[in-house]
Design an enzyme around this catalytic site. Structure first.
Site, short mmCIF file in Angstrom:
data_model
loop_
_atom_site.label_atom_id
_atom_site.label_comp_id
_atom_site.label_asym_id
_atom_site.label_seq_id
_atom_site.Cartn_x
_atom_site.Cartn_y
_atom_site.Cartn_z
N GLU A 227 -14.35 -99.73 67.49
CA GLU A 227 -14.26 -99.74 66.03
C GLU A 227 -14.36 -101.16 65.45
O GLU A 227 -14.65 -101.31 64.26
CB GLU A 227 -12.94 -99.08 65.60
N ASP B 153 -15.54 -85.95 66.09
CA ASP B 153 -15.36 -84.65 66.74
C ASP B 153 -14.73 -83.70 65.73
O ASP B 153 -14.45 -84.10 64.60
CB ASP B 153 -14.45 -84.81 67.98
#
Ligand code: SAH
Length: 229
Positions: free
Chosen positions: A13, A197
């Site tokens: 990230e 997801d």
């Protein structure tokens, strides 16, 4: 000129941002690394906290108290609850809760402890700025509720339970704790997540496939926001 913290949870990230910035200083502190860099008139402090509510609480505190951040932008990935959120889509949290904070044995609602509210709000100014940035870039930015807890959700029943109690649009493991720190220390907070997801069965396989790309989508967006601050 502002001191802006950009916090993520995992290397995926934050490293895309360090690659773009190229020039930065590394500071080792409190069992983690913090990076400072200049960007468009601003001083940035970047870090990945490591996963979970406790690690992210620690990093948010360090960025504000030690590095004197005046605003905090969280960037990362999340599991989508709302079926209108597809993998890669961006969600800006208007408010967050801790779905695993549980003293319901005493008759309190899930997510509540005395002295706190169930939901922690993010900064309205930063959220509207984000909507402007999204409009300019021609991308859709969803807004909604994020449920945070110390578990990777990959189970339909758990997902439905959390979604129905908190009307959550997505789940992750750091947002609410970071928002709580920012609220307490009066630092404007922005929490952005790109979906990796859908938090149901086998979500761990989607996560592995999409984490890198989704993390970059989110990281690029927060950097664009810095240009507008
Ligand atoms: N694969 C990693 C673990 C990832 S945990 C490893 O082995 O080290 C999931 C991370 O992504 C957390 O930081 C969390 O905030 C976010 N996340 C994405 N999807 C999630 C989901 N379905 N449930 C909880 N957190 C999720």
């Amino acid at each position: 000129m502002m001191k802006i913290a950009i916090l993520g949870a995992m290397p995926e990230e934050i490293t895309p941002l360090l690659e773009i910035l190229k020039v930065y200083e590394k500071h080792d502190y409190a069992n983690n690394s913090y990076y400072t860099a200049n960007y468009k008139n601003h001083e940035l402090i970047l870090a990945y906290s490591k996963i979970g509510k406790v690690n992210s609480t620690l990093s948010a505190c360090v960025m504000i108290e030690k590095f004197k951040a005046e605003a905090l932008l969280f960037t990362g990935v999340a599991g989508a609850f709302n079926p209108s959120l597809k993998i890669g889509d961006l969600l800006c949290a208007t408010k967050l809760c801790q779905y695993d904070l549980d003293i319901t044995a005493f008759g309190h609602p899930l997510g509540f402890v005395p002295g706190n509210e169930i939901f922690i709000k993010t900064d309205e100014r930063l959220n509207s700025l984000a909507l402007e940035v999204a409009k300019e870039l021609g991308i859709k930015l969803h807004t909604g509720i994020i449920a945070t807890g110390d578990e990777f959700i990959c189970d339909e029943a758990k997902k439905e339970k959390i979604r129905s109690i908190f009307k959550a649009d997505a789940c992750e493991m750091e947002g609410a704790s970071v928002a709580l720190v920012c609220e307490a220390l009066k630092v404007p907070c922005f929490i952005l997540r790109a979906m990796s997801d859908e938090a149901g069965e086998k979500a761990e396989f989607d996560f592995d496939e999409f984490v890198v790309n989704s993390a970059k989508i989110s990281a690029n967006f927060v950097l664009k926001m810095c240009e507008k601050l």
